[in-house]
Design a protein around this motif. Structure first.
Motif, PDB file in Angstrom:
ATOM      1  N   ASN A   1       0.835  -1.195  -0.011  1.00 35.30           N
ATOM      2  CA  ASN A   1      -0.007  -0.107  -0.128  1.00 35.30           C
ATOM      3  C   ASN A   1       0.671   1.270  -0.061  1.00 35.30           C
ATOM      4  O   ASN A   1       0.261   2.288  -0.238  1.00 35.30           O
ATOM      5  CB  ASN A   1      -1.092  -0.004   1.127  1.00 35.30           C
ATOM      6  N   THR A   2       2.126   1.192   0.295  1.00 35.86           N
ATOM      7  CA  THR A   2       2.958   2.413   0.164  1.00 35.86           C
ATOM      8  C   THR A   2       3.253   2.907  -1.152  1.00 35.86           C
ATOM      9  O   THR A   2       3.560   1.917  -2.137  1.00 35.86           O
ATOM     10  CB  THR A   2       4.410   1.974   0.876  1.00 35.86           C
ATOM     11  N   GLU A   3       3.135   3.938  -1.460  1.00 35.34           N
ATOM     12  CA  GLU A   3       3.121   4.558  -2.637  1.00 35.34           C
ATOM     13  C   GLU A   3       4.756   4.760  -3.111  1.00 35.34           C
ATOM     14  O   GLU A   3       5.736   5.114  -2.213  1.00 35.34           O
ATOM     15  CB  GLU A   3       2.678   6.135  -2.815  1.00 35.34           C
ATOM     16  N   GLY A   4       4.774   4.340  -4.274  1.00 34.35           N
ATOM     17  CA  GLY A   4       6.315   4.481  -4.821  1.00 34.35           C
ATOM     18  C   GLY A   4       6.979   3.091  -4.793  1.00 34.35           C
ATOM     19  O   GLY A   4       8.329   2.940  -5.408  1.00 34.35           O
ATOM     20  N   VAL A   5       6.503   2.036  -4.276  1.00 31.53           N
ATOM     21  CA  VAL A   5       7.147   0.729  -4.153  1.00 31.53           C
ATOM     22  C   VAL A   5       7.468   0.133  -5.391  1.00 31.53           C
ATOM     23  O   VAL A   5       6.465   0.311  -6.315  1.00 31.53           O
ATOM     24  CB  VAL A   5       6.338  -0.326  -3.215  1.00 31.53           C
ATOM     25  N   PRO A   6       8.646  -0.247  -5.971  1.00 37.57           N
ATOM     26  CA  PRO A   6       8.576  -0.741  -7.216  1.00 37.57           C
ATOM     27  C   PRO A   6       7.658  -1.873  -7.644  1.00 37.57           C
ATOM     28  O   PRO A   6       7.365  -2.688  -6.684  1.00 37.57           O
ATOM     29  CB  PRO A   6      10.171  -1.396  -7.269  1.00 37.57           C
ATOM     30  N   ALA A   7       7.167  -2.199  -8.827  1.00 39.71           N
ATOM     31  CA  ALA A   7       6.281  -3.076  -9.181  1.00 39.71           C
ATOM     32  C   ALA A   7       6.746  -4.350  -9.094  1.00 39.71           C
ATOM     33  O   ALA A   7       5.944  -5.195  -8.605  1.00 39.71           O
ATOM     34  CB  ALA A   7       6.011  -2.722 -10.483  1.00 39.71           C
ATOM     35  N   ALA A   8       7.945  -4.613  -9.064  1.00 39.74           N
ATOM     36  CA  ALA A   8       8.480  -6.064  -9.044  1.00 39.74           C
ATOM     37  C   ALA A   8       8.506  -6.501  -7.802  1.00 39.74           C
ATOM     38  O   ALA A   8       8.044  -7.662  -7.419  1.00 39.74           O
ATOM     39  CB  ALA A   8       9.872  -6.109  -9.592  1.00 39.74           C
ATOM     40  N   VAL A   9       8.583  -5.621  -6.605  1.00 43.66           N
ATOM     41  CA  VAL A   9       8.381  -5.851  -5.386  1.00 43.66           C
ATOM     42  C   VAL A   9       6.893  -6.164  -4.972  1.00 43.66           C
ATOM     43  O   VAL A   9       6.541  -7.032  -4.207  1.00 43.66           O
ATOM     44  CB  VAL A   9       9.117  -4.884  -4.446  1.00 43.66           C
ATOM     45  N   ARG A  10       6.254  -5.312  -5.406  1.00 43.02           N
ATOM     46  CA  ARG A  10       4.807  -5.200  -4.999  1.00 43.02           C
ATOM     47  C   ARG A  10       4.013  -6.772  -5.710  1.00 43.02           C
ATOM     48  O   ARG A  10       3.286  -7.247  -5.005  1.00 43.02           O
ATOM     49  CB  ARG A  10       3.852  -4.051  -5.540  1.00 43.02           C
ATOM     50  N   GLU A  11       4.373  -7.153  -6.657  1.00 39.54           N
ATOM     51  CA  GLU A  11       4.015  -8.255  -7.395  1.00 39.54           C
ATOM     52  C   GLU A  11       4.361  -9.656  -6.655  1.00 39.54           C
ATOM     53  O   GLU A  11       3.728 -10.425  -6.577  1.00 39.54           O
ATOM     54  CB  GLU A  11       4.703  -8.506  -8.657  1.00 39.54           C
ATOM     55  N   GLN A  12       5.423  -9.455  -5.582  1.00 41.07           N
ATOM     56  CA  GLN A  12       5.794 -10.561  -4.716  1.00 41.07           C
ATOM     57  C   GLN A  12       5.002 -10.639  -3.284  1.00 41.07           C
ATOM     58  O   GLN A  12       5.024 -11.486  -2.642  1.00 41.07           O
ATOM     59  CB  GLN A  12       7.383 -10.326  -4.362  1.00 41.07           C
ATOM     60  N   VAL A  13       4.022  -9.637  -3.130  1.00 39.82           N
ATOM     61  CA  VAL A  13       3.459  -9.599  -1.999  1.00 39.82           C
ATOM     62  C   VAL A  13       2.411 -10.895  -2.106  1.00 39.82           C
ATOM     63  O   VAL A  13       2.213 -11.554  -1.155  1.00 39.82           O
ATOM     64  CB  VAL A  13       2.572  -8.411  -1.685  1.00 39.82           C
ATOM     65  N   PHE A  14       1.820 -10.961  -3.062  1.00 39.17           N
ATOM     66  CA  PHE A  14       0.669 -11.983  -3.289  1.00 39.17           C
ATOM     67  C   PHE A  14       1.100 -13.486  -2.839  1.00 39.17           C
ATOM     68  O   PHE A  14       0.669 -14.066  -1.890  1.00 39.17           O
ATOM     69  CB  PHE A  14       0.026 -12.057  -4.573  1.00 39.17           C
TER      70      PHE A  14
END
Length: 999
Positions: free
Chosen positions: A370-383
């Motif tokens: 939910n933090t703005e600016g986190v790289p998309a590649a890292v955000r994709e690993q959350v799931f």
């Protein structure tokens, strides 16, 4: 030097040793440059890569240090080094050196140092290699210097190498290249331990970590072997401890430097700042790698204490107090825009999930997501990380909701559930593995079962049938439950796989139908299960998987059609074709629509082929249906590899109009596996067209051939040079010769295409993958054509002389063609207009060569024409340059020409003039007498010939001339028109006066 370049292996090695021994004596002189050139070329053309690298280093001394004084030699050295780089596969660097060589032809560039000592020479080469980004050769150079250096010089060199290794390890992506760098870096640390640097040690650990991480990620998907996991576990355990120690050492350096910074002088501020930045970077990298190594170790072992240690190590990046676990409150959210910080937070959540704290883990995942600016590649690993934490802690209902949201599920007013997009292949594999492996309570078992079915369905939708089979074999189908399309489909798929294995194991060709009863039974079982899957009420929810099931059912029927039961093999094959075609027609819209429909049509065509070959009354029907289906297949799927193969076969068999075949072959899309083969066939057809039809059609075909052949030639040349591929070299040799033939047509030569073909041949010759000896005449002829097209007269003359020499020694048709080309060119230039000495002498030179060469095969008419042209040119040289030998040659050529054309007016006129100039009155009189006899009486030509005949007669026979004049005067009292009448009157008066004086 000659032995180094052309001797056998032992002679070359001995010669190189002798050349090397004199380097120190000749250092800085032109002799050193030539010594290095000879050694470099000798080594650069060697078989061993190490020898080639040594040769390149010798060669590059020349452009690095002698480019101003020896530009031509430097250009040669650069081109030889470029050829060696081509062989080693470094095409970018090779082209860079060729560009520099081209510049050196006209301008001397870059003098890198005076180099009067060995150290200066080595330094100049090092600066040159670095400036040109030739880092592989720079490493080779420094390693050689390190081996030969004195003890006092070793540490600076080792530290320089250490820094380069650290950079290269950071950039290396290919496993083989990374492993080679690691080996060399570790060897450096063993030989010079004091050169150990934090950056190099960290990058060595990072390389080991990346390999272990790859295994750990495959373990999470249950794709790694037990041996791989065991080795990765040991590596991660060791890395975690080593990296933590390196991080602690870096932290102590940071603390010490921070204290120095507080009391440092202003002059030291920049140095301290740089050192502090490096130490902080090293600490951050060490703790990041240590933390993630420990996270993966915790996941594999399921150890809570290891997970706690991972959070402490990652805390260094998340603003935690020294050695403590991080807290959400202390994390500066703006730092999460940096990938390594965001991944550290992701690692903390993963570790907390392993420790059994799913809620705390979820909070960290929320922070990253939910933090703005986190790289998309890292955000994709959350799931996947959140899913693993929920499954590990038995939160199945929550996991169902997470997966549902990920798939974009929604329910309309009729309570029908739709899915926007299935899980990705890796996500579906992970969910399936988790749902099969992690235990669930009785209350949660329904959720776990639903997740298994969903994951398997999504794998089917993503066409990951091999993964579906692997999971079903690994865990069985019982956990999926009873009934429903997915359960029946997976069981049918397993049955189909078992039948295929039995088919292959039976020793028969598994790509042909079987009649073995046991194998047929297995196929029939699979066919029944797949049919049952299609009959399930929920089958419509899985349109893509249903299409696959229908297709596999058709395949099962096809592979079982070798049996004569159930109506016979022909009937079975026709039924299989019908099923496959129905499957293709029922394919739903979607990304895989074309592929499955193409597969279905292709296999239906194969079924019809077998039906046409089997015994039975329907052979003609099967054959006709197959031919129609193949035509439809090619029209519908031109980009399909199989369509390309069929198209190529039809073209090769001459079943297609060549023009149509070329258009269809060239339409094969980029990226198609058959693109290269299609281009080859199109090039073959186009080359044939350059030899047929009217000139305009041949020219058009030639242009298309060159465009088509160019990428094929470069592909084959590169394969031949890089891998010593003999077949590729043979193909490239033939194609280059064809390109030269087409591109050097006299009417419209394409010099750029010809140059590319010649360069390709030279590249392969340098790599020793072709023998051009049988084609020397041909290539000399093509070079001659190129030189003529480029207007390089000096090169054309040199090549012409060489071809003439080879033709005299028994050369083949290309040697003769070269002389013929020069003869034709000289004759065309001579007859074109303004004459000059160069044109005249070239006409004489080439004409005499042709006349003297029986092997030219000139017929009588051609010999006459050549003699006439040579005679004309020789006459011009006499008239304009008073060249006495040319006068004699002109007379001889005209005499021989007149033997064939005794009444040719132009020949007779020149023969008369030339003979007179040579003092041969009799020959001149004879020529004018013939002209007189052939001229119309009283015509200007008649008066001219009459005047010359009487004048020439008067020289030796005045009485006869007076008698002739008397006859002429009687017929023409005014003597005739000017200028011949006045000349005859004056002659008559002189002769009369002479006669009077004699009396």
């Amino acid at each position: 030097m000659t032995r180094a370049l052309h001797g056998n292996a032992d002679e070359a090695q001995s010669a190189r040793a002798a050349l090397s021994a004199g380097l120190s004596r000749d250092l800085g002189t032109w002799r050193e440059a030539w010594r290095r050139a000879a050694m470099g070329v000798s080594l650069a053309r060697a078989e061993r890569p190490a020898d080639r690298r040594a040769g390149m280093l010798e060669l590059l001394h020349i452009p690095a240090r002698f480019s101003a004084s020896q530009p031509a030699l430097a250009a040669i050295a650069l081109r030889e080094a470029a050829r060696a780089l081509d062989i080693d596969g470094d095409f970018r660097a090779a082209q860079s050196l060729r560009d520099e060589a081209a510049a050196l032809r006209t301008t001397a560039v870059g003098v890198w140092g005076g180099s009067t000592t060995a150290a200066e020479a080595s330094g100049a080469l090092e600066r040159y290699l670095e400036a040109n980004n030739l880092r592989a050769l720079l490493v080779e150079h420094l390693e050689r210097r390190l081996t030969a250096s004195a003890p006092a010089e070793r540490l600076p060199l080792a530290e320089r190498l250490s820094a380069i290794y650290a950079e290269l390890l950071t950039e290396a992506s290919a496993p083989d290249a990374r492993a080679e760098l690691e080996h060399r870096a570790r060897a450096l640390l063993e030989s010079v331990p004091e050169a150990d640097s934090a950056d190099l040690r960290l990058n060595l650990h990072r390389a080991a970590y990346l390999r272990a991480e790859e295994v750990a990620e495959r373990w999470r998907l249950r794709l790694a072997t037990a041996q791989e996991v065991e080795h990765a576990e040991r590596t991660l355990r060791s890395l975690g401890a080593d990296l933590a120690r390196l991080g602690a050492m870096a932290n102590r350096r940071v603390q010490a430097l921070e204290k120095q910074e507080e009391f440092g002088r202003e002059a030291d501020a920049q140095l301290l700042s740089d050192a502090l930045g490096a130490a902080r970077r090293q600490r951050s990298l060490a703790m990041y790698l240590a933390g993630w190594a420990t996270v993966y170790l915790a996941e594999i072992t399921g150890s809570g204490p290891v997970a706690v240690e991972a959070t402490r190590q990652l805390g260094w990046l998340l603003n935690a107090p020294d050695g403590e676990a991080p807290t959400l409150e202390r994390v500066p959210t703006q730092t999460l825009q940096y990938e390594h910080i965001a991944r550290a937070a992701l690692g903390v959540g993963t570790a907390l999930g392993v420790r059994g704290q799913p809620d705390d883990a979820g909070a960290w995942f929320d922070l990253v997501e939910n933090t703005e600016g986190v790289p998309a590649a890292v955000r994709e690993q959350v799931f996947p990380r959140r899913a693993a934490a929920l499954a590990r802690n038995g939160k199945w209902a929550e996991l169902v909701r997470l997966v549902s949201a990920r798939r974009g599920e929604s329910v309309d007013g009729a309570r029908r559930r739709t899915v926007a997009s299935p899980l990705s292949s890796n996500e579906a594999r992970l969910i399936a593995a988790l749902a099969f492996e992690e235990s669930a309570s009785k209350r949660e078992e329904a959720s776990a079962r639903a997740l298994r079915a969903t994951a398997m369905a999504d794998l089917v939708a993503r066409e990951q049938l091999s993964q579906v089979v692997d999971l079903a074999r690994r865990y069985g189908t019982e956990p999926l439950g009873e009934g429903g399309f997915i359960v029946d489909y997976v069981r049918g798929l397993l049955a189909f796989q078992r039948a295929r294995e039995a088919h292959a194991a039976g020793g028969a060709d598994a790509e042909k139908p079987t009649g073995i009863r046991e194998t047929v039974t297995l196929y029939e079982t699979a066919e029944a299960l797949l049919a049952a899957a299609g009959a399930e009420d929920d089958a419509v929810k899985f349109p893509q998987a249903l299409a696959d099931a229908q297709f596999l059912r058709g395949l099962a029927m096809l592979w079982a059609s070798g049996s004569e039961s159930g109506g016979g093999a022909q009937a079975r094959a026709l039924a299989a074709a019908d099923q496959l075609l129905r499957a293709g027609e029922r394919i739903p819209d979607g990304a895989a629509e074309g592929r499955i429909r193409a597969d279905a049509m292709w296999m239906a065509a194969r079924a019809l082929e077998w039906a046409a070959e089997a015994k039975g009354p329907r052979r003609d029907e099967a054959r006709d249906r197959r031919e129609a289906l193949i035509g439809e297949f090619i029209a519908l799927f031109p980009a399909d590899e199989r369509a390309g193969r069929l198209l190529i076969r039809q073209s090769a068999e001459g079943a297609l109009d060549p023009q149509d075949a070329v258009s269809r072959l060239l339409a094969t899309p980029e990226g198609s596996p058959m693109r290269l083969a299609a281009l080859r066939e199109a090039a073959r057809l186009l080359f044939g067209m350059t030899r047929e039809g009217d000139p305009a059609a041949r020219a058009g075909a030639g242009r298309r051939f060159i465009e088509t052949a160019a990428p094929i030639l470069e592909h084959d040349r590169a394969a031949a040079v890089r891998s010593a591929d003999v077949e590729a070299a043979d193909r490239a040799l033939l194609l280059a010769r064809q390109v030269l033939e087409v591109s050097l047509t006299p009417s419209a030569p394409d010099l750029r295409a010809a140059s590319l073909a010649i360069n390709a041949l030279e590249s392969m010759l340098a790599a020793r993958v072709v023998d051009l000896t049988p084609y020397e005449d041909e290539l000399l002829f093509r070079r001659l054509q190129t030189a003529i097209g480029a207007g390089d007269e000096a090169e054309a003359a040199r090549l012409g002389d060489e071809l003439h020499r080879r033709a005299e020694a028994g050369g083949g048709p290309f040697a003769r063609a070269g002389l013929g080309l020069l003869l034709q060119r000289a004759a065309t230039a001579w007859r074109a207009g303004a004459h000059d000495q160069d044109r005249a002498r070239e006409m004489v030179r080439t004409g005499l060569r042709a006349l003297a060469a029986d092997w030219m095969g000139l017929n009588d008419a051609a010999r006459l024409t050549v003699r006439v042209y040579v005679g004309e040119a020789a006459a011009w040289l006499w008239d304009n340059a008073q060249d006495a030998p040319a006068l004699e040659l002109a007379i001889e050529m005209h005499r021989l020409a007149l033997e064939r054309q005794p009444n040719d007016g132009a020949l007779l006129r020149r023969m008369a003039t030339l003979s007179a100039a040579h003092g041969d009155t009799r020959a001149a009189l004879g020529a004018w007498t013939r002209l007189l006899a052939g001229a119309d009486v009283a015509s200007p030509a008649w008066f001219e010939a009459r005047a010359h005949v009487i004048e020439l007669t008067a020289i030796d026979n005045p009485d006869g001339a007076r008698e002739m004049l008397a006859q002429h005067r009687a017929l023409h009292p005014d003597y005739g028109p000017a200028p011949w009448g006045p000349r005859l009157r004056a002659l008559d008066e002189r002769l009369a006066a002479g006669a009077e004086g004699a009396r």
